[in-house]
Scaffold this active site. Structure first.
Site, PDB file in Angstrom:
ATOM      1  N   HIS A 129      56.094  16.245 -32.770  1.00  0.00           N
ATOM      2  CA  HIS A 129      54.979  15.627 -33.491  1.00  0.00           C
ATOM      3  C   HIS A 129      53.740  16.512 -33.397  1.00  0.00           C
ATOM      4  O   HIS A 129      53.380  16.946 -32.293  1.00  0.00           O
ATOM      5  CB  HIS A 129      54.678  14.240 -32.912  1.00  0.00           C
ATOM      6  CG  HIS A 129      55.824  13.276 -33.052  1.00  0.00           C
ATOM      7  ND1 HIS A 129      56.890  13.267 -32.183  1.00  0.00           N
ATOM      8  CD2 HIS A 129      56.081  12.322 -33.984  1.00  0.00           C
ATOM      9  CE1 HIS A 129      57.748  12.331 -32.570  1.00  0.00           C
ATOM     10  NE2 HIS A 129      57.292  11.742 -33.656  1.00  0.00           N
TER      11      HIS A 129
ATOM     12  N   ASP B  31      56.434  15.680 -37.188  1.00  0.00           N
ATOM     13  CA  ASP B  31      56.142  14.440 -37.898  1.00  0.00           C
ATOM     14  C   ASP B  31      54.705  13.969 -37.644  1.00  0.00           C
ATOM     15  O   ASP B  31      54.089  14.317 -36.634  1.00  0.00           O
ATOM     16  CB  ASP B  31      57.082  13.320 -37.435  1.00  0.00           C
ATOM     17  CG  ASP B  31      58.500  13.484 -37.952  1.00  0.00           C
ATOM     18  OD1 ASP B  31      58.818  14.548 -38.514  1.00  0.00           O
ATOM     19  OD2 ASP B  31      59.295  12.547 -37.768  1.00  0.00           O
TER      20      ASP B  31
END
Ligand SMILES: [Zn+2]
Length: 216
Positions: free
Chosen positions: A167, A21
């Site tokens: 991430h 993400d």
């Protein structure tokens, strides 16, 4: 609210879906692309529209490397504070940006912070996107973490058929925290191999995804 296992991305039991993400980020995403290439893995990248516009070439590079492009929203804003109309517009703008800069057609949406706001779920569905969260996370946003701690967190819950959240940018994380997630991948590769698990993007995961709940 009852949340179906499919909303968390529970897929086929011999597979792990790997998701990243908050990118694309010129400071960190290239290192993830290199490590994924070394491992022979493909993943799903939930991109932010504003990040993709700042680094369109990098966004295109992620897609060209065979990774799946998915929608995380235009900005990293909590959808609970937005009207359904505003949430849908945010999702659409991100999706349109990703289509424009990557040439890919996103099919997944993950709301910022994982908040299941009705407006975001509704808006995503109206835009033809399937909402998916995650089953396993590495808490890789912490500056005081480590590759070992991230891997341990990912493996803490049942990983078979799991969807892993990491991430590829520290946009919402402590500065430099992405290095812990990056370093965890080689540890996870051993753990997945020991369990006979293959790794891939959500499109290969056999997850049906979520429908808009009738109540939220
Ligand atoms: Zn995020």
């Amino acid at each position: 609210m009852y949340v179906r296992p499919s909303l968390h991305g529970r897929g086929r039991s011999d597979h792990v879906a790997l998701t990243f993400d908050d990118g694309p980020d010129p400071a960190s995403t290239p290192a993830f692309l290199a490590e994924l290439d070394r491992l022979g893995w493909h993943a799903t990248f939930f991109m932010l529209g504003e990040m993709a516009r700042q680094a369109p070439g990098l966004a295109a590079e992620v897609a060209a490397a065979g990774h799946e492009i998915a929608v995380h929203g235009e900005e990293h804003r909590n959808m609970l504070r937005r009207s359904p109309r505003a949430a849908r517009a945010d999702i659409r703008r991100c999706r349109d940006t990703l289509v424009e800069v990557t040439g890919a057609t996103p099919t997944w949406f993950r709301p910022p912070f994982g908040t299941l706001a009705f407006g975001a779920l509704w808006g995503a569905r109206r835009e033809g996107l399937t909402t998916v969260l995650w089953t396993n996370w590495g808490r890789d946003w912490r500056g005081d973490s480590s590759p070992e701690a991230v891997a341990a967190d990912v493996l803490h819950r049942d990983i078979k058929g799991g969807t892993v959240l990491l991430h590829d940018s520290d946009r919402q994380s402590d500065p430099g925290a992405w290095r812990h997630g990056l370093g965890s991948l080689r540890i996870l590769a051993d753990a997945f191999a020991q369990r006979g698990l293959t790794v891939g993007p959500l499109r290969d995961h056999g997850v049906r995804g979520a429908r808009v709940p009738t109540r939220v």
